[in-house]
Design an enzyme around this catalytic site. Structure first.
Site, PDB file in Angstrom:
ATOM      1  N   PRO A   2       0.832  -1.205   0.000  1.00  0.00           N
ATOM      2  CA  PRO A   2       0.000   0.000   0.000  1.00  0.00           C
ATOM      3  C   PRO A   2       0.869   1.258   0.000  1.00  0.00           C
ATOM      4  O   PRO A   2       1.790   1.388   0.808  1.00  0.00           O
ATOM      5  CB  PRO A   2      -0.798  -0.128   1.299  1.00  0.00           C
ATOM      6  CG  PRO A   2      -0.810  -1.597   1.594  1.00  0.00           C
ATOM      7  CD  PRO A   2       0.522  -2.104   1.116  1.00  0.00           C
ATOM      8  N   GLU A   3       0.595   2.168  -0.929  1.00  0.00           N
ATOM      9  CA  GLU A   3       1.321   3.428  -1.005  1.00  0.00           C
ATOM     10  C   GLU A   3       0.433   4.548  -0.470  1.00  0.00           C
ATOM     11  O   GLU A   3      -0.641   4.288   0.075  1.00  0.00           O
ATOM     12  CB  GLU A   3       1.790   3.667  -2.439  1.00  0.00           C
ATOM     13  CG  GLU A   3       2.769   2.594  -2.914  1.00  0.00           C
ATOM     14  CD  GLU A   3       3.374   2.881  -4.278  1.00  0.00           C
ATOM     15  OE1 GLU A   3       3.306   4.039  -4.746  1.00  0.00           O
ATOM     16  OE2 GLU A   3       3.920   1.941  -4.886  1.00  0.00           O
ATOM     17  N   LYS A  58       3.129   7.100   4.929  1.00  0.00           N
ATOM     18  CA  LYS A  58       2.340   5.875   4.833  1.00  0.00           C
ATOM     19  C   LYS A  58       1.909   5.359   6.201  1.00  0.00           C
ATOM     20  O   LYS A  58       1.453   4.225   6.326  1.00  0.00           O
ATOM     21  CB  LYS A  58       3.137   4.796   4.096  1.00  0.00           C
ATOM     22  CG  LYS A  58       3.513   5.179   2.666  1.00  0.00           C
ATOM     23  CD  LYS A  58       4.340   4.081   2.020  1.00  0.00           C
ATOM     24  CE  LYS A  58       4.855   4.513   0.660  1.00  0.00           C
ATOM     25  NZ  LYS A  58       5.682   3.461   0.028  1.00  0.00           N
ATOM     26  N   ARG A 260      14.401  -2.507  -7.639  1.00  0.00           N
ATOM     27  CA  ARG A 260      12.968  -2.616  -7.942  1.00  0.00           C
ATOM     28  C   ARG A 260      12.768  -2.744  -9.447  1.00  0.00           C
ATOM     29  O   ARG A 260      13.559  -2.228 -10.232  1.00  0.00           O
ATOM     30  CB  ARG A 260      12.209  -1.386  -7.446  1.00  0.00           C
ATOM     31  CG  ARG A 260      12.175  -1.230  -5.934  1.00  0.00           C
ATOM     32  CD  ARG A 260      11.502   0.083  -5.570  1.00  0.00           C
ATOM     33  NE  ARG A 260      11.468   0.297  -4.136  1.00  0.00           N
ATOM     34  CZ  ARG A 260      10.477  -0.064  -3.339  1.00  0.00           C
ATOM     35  NH1 ARG A 260       9.427  -0.686  -3.856  1.00  0.00           N
ATOM     36  NH2 ARG A 260      10.518   0.181  -2.049  1.00  0.00           N
TER      37      ARG A 260
END
Length: 270
Positions: A2-3, A58, A260
């Site tokens: 979740p961002e 976050k 990434r």
């Protein structure tokens, strides 16, 4: 993971049901998250009224009368409202039962999230060195330009650095760089002020749209009402390596950048 839009979606979904409510008790079924849940969390939170539900980067901050619960959703976590007494399934680790008869339930299959207690949350070691929020006036292209001078690192990990700006994770960094026409591999210090001004505006625009759409659901994320987000339907590059660019028709390339996966268009992004 979740961002920022997913966390903000969660905050907006749960806040109306939490603010002003008194906590009846806290049920902890599994304390072993990224950091152990405090053993005395039930004692600290039970009987207190929740006065605010805020977000910093976050992290969700559930402000009570005598302290704040800091929550992070980790890689696969979610917070949603259920009726108190609803049987818990596997991975549903915490229930915060409210006087209203509802419970805030924390689910985390990978157990990489966090629930911590703090009397001064903004001074907590996890929060005190964070950069500005991207959807505020404190964040602008001028800041990106100034902080990037002399930096040889690629621009994508640069804008994902929480000391530069918070909440710009892999999904939204990829999409913002595409919208601004910037190659994610380009050295941060080589980008002009004009291009950073454009990039900052695209970061703000894309994050705002993602929040309106309820975030991006790729695997595990659901909002506070248990519903998925829909921004994934509007992704231009993230997760689309090898597919055609929606703008120019070129084949999108997938590379490793900063450990990434990164996808970009070799024609649209320079």
């Amino acid at each position: 993971m979740p961002e920022l839009p997913e966390v903000e979606t969660t905050r907006r979904g749960i806040a109306p049901y939490l603010e002003g409510q008194r906590v009846e008790r806290v049920i902890v079924r599994e304390r072993r998250l990224r950091w152990p849940i405090p053993e005395d969390l039930d004692v600290r939170l039970s009987g207190q009224r929740i006065v605010s539900v805020e977000r910093r980067a976050k992290y969700l901050l559930l402000g009570a009368e005598a302290g704040t619960l800091i929550s992070h959703l980790g890689m696969s976590g979610s917070l949603r409202l259920v009726e108190s007494g609803t049987p818990a399934s596997r991975h549903e680790h915490v229930d915060i039962e409210l006087a209203s008869g509802m419970s805030l339930r924390y689910t985390d299959p990978r157990r990489f999230g966090a629930m911590l207690w703090s009397l001064a949350p903004l001074e907590h070691e996890l929060l005190r060195n964070l950069g500005p929020e991207p959807l505020t006036d404190a964040f602008a292209g001028q800041r990106l330009f100034e902080l990037s001078r002399g930096r040889s690192m690629a621009v994508k990990p640069f804008i994902m650095d929480n000391a530069v700006v918070v909440g710009v994770g892999n999904i939204y960094a990829s999409e913002a760089l595409f919208a601004a026409g910037i190659d994610p591999r380009k050295p941060a210090g080589s980008i002009s002020k004009a291009r950073y001004l454009r990039l900052a505006e695209e970061i703000k625009r894309i994050l705002a749209i993602a929040i309106e759409r309820g975030g991006t659901t790729l695997r595990d994320f659901v909002g506070g009402d248990g519903q998925p987000g829909y921004f994934q339907q509007e992704l231009f590059v993230y997760g689309r390596g090898g597919e055609f660019c929606k703008v120019c028709g070129s084949t999108l390339r997938e590379i490793r950048l900063g450990q990434r996966a990164s996808v970009y268009c070799p024609r649209c992004q320079r």
